[in-house]
Scaffold this active site. Structure first.
Site, PDB file in Angstrom:
ATOM      1  N   SER A   1      -1.865  -3.835  -6.658  1.00 20.42           N
ATOM      2  CA  SER A   1      -1.812  -5.076  -7.166  1.00 20.42           C
ATOM      3  C   SER A   1      -2.060  -5.861  -6.083  1.00 20.42           C
ATOM      4  CB  SER A   1      -0.575  -5.334  -7.511  1.00 20.42           C
ATOM      5  OG  SER A   1      -0.095  -4.603  -8.738  1.00 20.42           O
TER       6      SER A   1
ATOM      7  N   GLY B   1       0.751  -1.178  -0.023  1.00 20.00           N
ATOM      8  CA  GLY B   1       0.299   0.069  -0.010  1.00 20.00           C
ATOM      9  C   GLY B   1       0.867   1.333   0.058  1.00 20.00           C
TER      10      GLY B   1
ATOM     11  N   GLU C   1      10.049   8.247 -16.075  1.00 21.89           N
ATOM     12  CA  GLU C   1      10.507   9.578 -15.902  1.00 21.89           C
ATOM     13  C   GLU C   1      11.395   9.473 -14.146  1.00 21.89           C
ATOM     14  OE1 GLU C   1       7.626   9.086 -17.139  1.00 21.89           O
ATOM     15  OE2 GLU C   1       7.976   9.799 -19.109  1.00 21.89           O
TER      16      GLU C   1
ATOM     17  N   GLU D   1      11.935  -4.140  -6.210  1.00 22.57           N
ATOM     18  CA  GLU D   1      10.982  -4.029  -7.183  1.00 22.57           C
ATOM     19  C   GLU D   1      11.576  -3.882  -8.707  1.00 22.57           C
ATOM     20  OE1 GLU D   1       7.855  -1.052  -6.779  1.00 22.57           O
ATOM     21  OE2 GLU D   1       6.441  -2.120  -7.789  1.00 22.57           O
TER      22      GLU D   1
END
Lengths: 365, 392
Positions: free
Chosen positions: B164, B130, B375, B247
């Site tokens: 997700s 979260g 970006e 990640e």
């Protein structure tokens, strides 16, 4: 599995960096680039004393007997320093001789007393060995690097329809400069009139020796291009940190910062590909190695051009001046993009392997 | 420099391969095409992960004491590659295994490690992450979900999105603001939240590709015991950076296998369509092929570095940019080769490969947004790798 230089490889690379920083600083590069042949015999002798020209030549033949990863590490540092002259030309010739199973000239090359080059391209400017049209030792070769300072040339020719490689002393050959973009590695037209020479290989053996030599040279070139890209990135980042406009360093603006990030991505990816290919030359099957070489060159050819474009753009007007070092690297980048086949040439080589031979699986894993 | 697997790694690969040959379900590809409820599909993935866990294949590089295998990240990479090669279904607990677990290993208390890690591996507890909010995406540290201390609890109120697995998660690594007066990076805390707590509402977020992979989560006076603070109170930014590094740095480890399979299939299709002699098609496919290999080489280098340093660094952003932008180029090349057929979706009679290409094309748009936009990745490279001044 360990993708990184070993301790001894790291030491070799650091030594090379120190060597070129002290023996071939940019002031020397500029001086040598303005000589007639862009070759400096004193620098060459010092490089030979370090064992550089013989790095992959077998110990029995007088070389250091190291692998192609070591060659790549050395070439990367030469690219960073923009070392001028015939190193790449000489190791290309040496690789052809070694791949043909001969030892002729290798000891001299390793000792630094002999310099050489490969005369391959003709008026068609095709890198495909099928397009070699010169008959025997009469005809014209073009885009021959460092021919004016080479002691002999490995010449690709055709005899009775078969590819043949000859070792020809420069001696009486008619050599004409082909002034081009890169001031640090000169190109020549070489005219042969019933020249004398020793047969090195013919037919399939000649084709294989040439392919191997070009693969070795291309890997060294890709590593060299990586070093050049790193230098252009360093120059651009340094400028972006110090140059202020609108009250801030320009590197703080995302348009500039993201261009620098792209330069890093291209440089690091080129580095991964170059070292992978170098490793493959020593440790993978010949088709896998050729594939790795074409992957590296197809990528680095586009990458070095784009890194160069960004390096000039980021420095604005300063990047466009003669006084700024970037243009020497930018010129080399374009010449390197073309040498041994550009990106499109190597992509077609990959396509032939993928479509027509369907090289399956991966080497590691 | 040795890019061959060493004998131990090779033995490991052979063992994984043999096990997957004997045990991996072969119906995953067909199942993805079939009409099936999300819940039924997820139950299937959960059972599959349980089977992997029981056989010792979950948490390859995690410490043995928490149910892992105690092997290196190289073995972890090999395992992921073999899973992709076997076309095995993914494990259910993707976020737990890849992101939350390694973060708990790095920052968690002894109790947290005991309580949570093993159940991540066995898929008994599914995790979500979260972080993002409607007004805090790229500027994550600007998040406004707040947690007030009340005795032995933090009381959470706020709204998370793009989560997700939110719809199926049992627990959540939740980033909240605990000190509104502090500078934005210094007032954050990471909490390990029970998703079955009163006051949590989860809604599905439908994507342009049609599925609901993401959820949004609403928190209303949700009570989280203080012992479930991960790391220190108000040190949540450091914890979050640790999670995000995983990640970016290691998530794409096996993507080259999938991409390569896609390109091989495109080569086949180009041949069937009589386009394998087209110079433009050959150039584009060869370009994809080369870039996939280079992505793999970059990955090998990155994992070798992580093996030495222990943690992925900011250079992992290169990997993230590479896999996401390459997939978009690859999907575009697919569209060019397939021509009018490329747009045919699942269910269309003449769709090629069941409409996978049309789906893949749309889905790939999300690649350069999820897990940190391109970006933001370039900002990270610019500042943290190249040392340029922060642009924001």
């Amino acid at each position: 599995m360990q993708f990184g230089l070993s301790e001894s490889q790291r030491i070799l690379k650091e030594n090379a960096r120190r060597f070129f920083a002290s023996e071939c600083p940019m002031s020397e590069v500029r001086r040598i680039a303005q000589t007639e042949t862009a070759h400096d015999e004193a620098l060459w002798r010092k490089m030979a004393a370090q064992g550089f020209p013989g790095v992959v030549i077998a110990e029995e033949a007088g070389g250091l007997g190291l692998g192609h990863v070591e060659l790549a590490a050395l070439a990367e540092e030469m690219g960073r320093a923009l070392a001028p002259g015939g190193f790449l030309s000489t190791i290309t010739a040496a690789a052809a001789i070694a791949a043909a199973g001969s030892r002729q000239y290798l000891a001299g090359i390793a000792a630094g007393t002999v310099k050489a080059t490969v005369a391959f391209l003709e008026s068609s400017a095709s890198w495909d060995p099928e397009d070699v049209k010169m008959r025997g030792l009469t005809g014209e070769k073009r885009f021959v690097p460092d021919a004016a300072t080479a002691d002999f040339l490995v010449v690709a020719t055709r005899e009775s329809g078969e590819l043949a490689l000859y070792l020809v002393p420069r001696g009486a050959l008619q050599i004409t400069a082909m002034p081009a973009l890169d001031l640090t590695r000169r190109l020549y037209k070489v005219r042969f009139e019933n020249a004398g020479g020793d047969l090195l290989a013919r037919g399939e053996a000649a084709r294989r020796a040439l392919e191997r030599a070009f693969d070795v040279a291309t890997v060294a070139l890709c590593a060299e291009m990586t070093g050049g890209m790193q230098k252009m990135l360093d120059i651009a980042v340094e400028y972006a940190k110090t140059r202020k406009q609108f009250g801030r360093p320009i590197g703080q603006y995302q348009a500039v910062q993201h261009a620098c990030a792209d330069m890093l991505l291209w440089t690091e990816s080129s580095r991964s590909a170059a070292y992978y290919a170098a490793w493959a030359l020593d440790s993978a099957s010949p088709p896998e190695a050729s594939m790795a070489v074409s992957i590296a060159k197809s990528y680095a050819s586009d990458a070095c051009r784009e890194v160069g474009n960004r390096a000039v753009q980021i420095q604005g007007g300063m990047g466009f001046t003669w006084e700024n070092d970037t243009h020497f690297y930018y010129r080399r980048a374009k010449a390197s993009e073309i040498a041994f086949g550009d990106a499109a040439y190597h992509r077609e080589r990959i396509a032939r392997m993928v479509f027509d031979q369907r090289l399956a699986g991966t080497t590691a894993g | 420099m040795d890019l061959n697997l060493n004998p131990k790694e090779r033995a490991f690969r052979d063992e994984v391969r043999a096990w997957l040959d004997a045990n991996a379900p072969r119906d995953w590809a067909a199942r993805r095409q079939a009409e099936e409820s999300l819940n039924a599909r997820f139950t299937y993935l959960r059972q599959w992960q349980r089977k992997l866990f029981d056989a010792g294949w979950a948490g390859i590089s995690w410490p043995v004491e928490y149910g892992g295998r105690g092997a290196s990240v190289i073995e972890q990479m090999i395992f992921l590659e073999e899973m992709a090669r076997a076309q095995a279904p993914p494990m259910a607990n993707v976020i737990g295994l890849g992101l939350v677990g390694p973060t708990i290993i790095a920052f968690g208390s002894a109790r947290q490690k005991q309580a949570y890690l093993r159940k991540i591996l066995s898929a008994e507890e599914i995790w979500c992450q979260g972080f993002s909010e409607p007004n805090a995406g790229s500027d994550l540290a600007a998040l406004s979900t707040e947690a007030r201390r009340e005795g032995g609890y933090f009381v959470v109120n706020g709204h998370k999105c793009w989560t997700s697995y939110g719809w199926v998660a049992d627990r959540c690594e939740l980033l909240v603001r605990t000190d509104p007066a502090a500078p934005k990076h210094k007032g954050l805390t990471a909490l390990l939240v029970d998703m079955h707590s009163p006051g949590i509402e989860v809604r599905g977020l439908r994507q342009m590709s049609g599925e609901c992979e993401f959820s949004e989560i609403f928190f209303r006076d949700v009570r989280v015991p203080v012992e479930d603070v991960l790391g220190e109170v108000n040190d949540g930014w450091r914890v979050a950076i640790g999670t995000l590094a995983h990640e970016r740095g290691t998530f794409g480890a096996a993507l080259h296998v999938t991409y390569r399979r896609n390109v091989n299939r495109l080569v086949e299709l180009a041949r069937e369509m009589g386009r394998d002699g087209d110079a433009l098609v050959r150039q584009k496919l060869a370009q994809c092929y080369a870039e996939i290999e280079i992505m793999r080489f970059n990955q090998m280098r990155a994992f070798s570095r992580i093996k030495e340093t222990g943690v992925p660094g900011p250079e992992g952003s290169i990997q993230k940019i590479f896999w996401s932008e390459l997939n978009q180029r690859l999907q575009q090349v697919a569209m060019e080769i397939l021509g009018p057929y490329g747009q045919l979706a699942q269910g269309a009679e003449d769709a090629i490969d069941g409409g996978e290409w049309a789906y893949g094309y749309l889905r790939s748009r999300g690649n350069t947004i999820e897990a940190g936009t391109s970006e933001i990745q370039r900002n990270i490279i610019g500042h943290f790798v190249l040392g340029l001044a922060k642009s924001y």
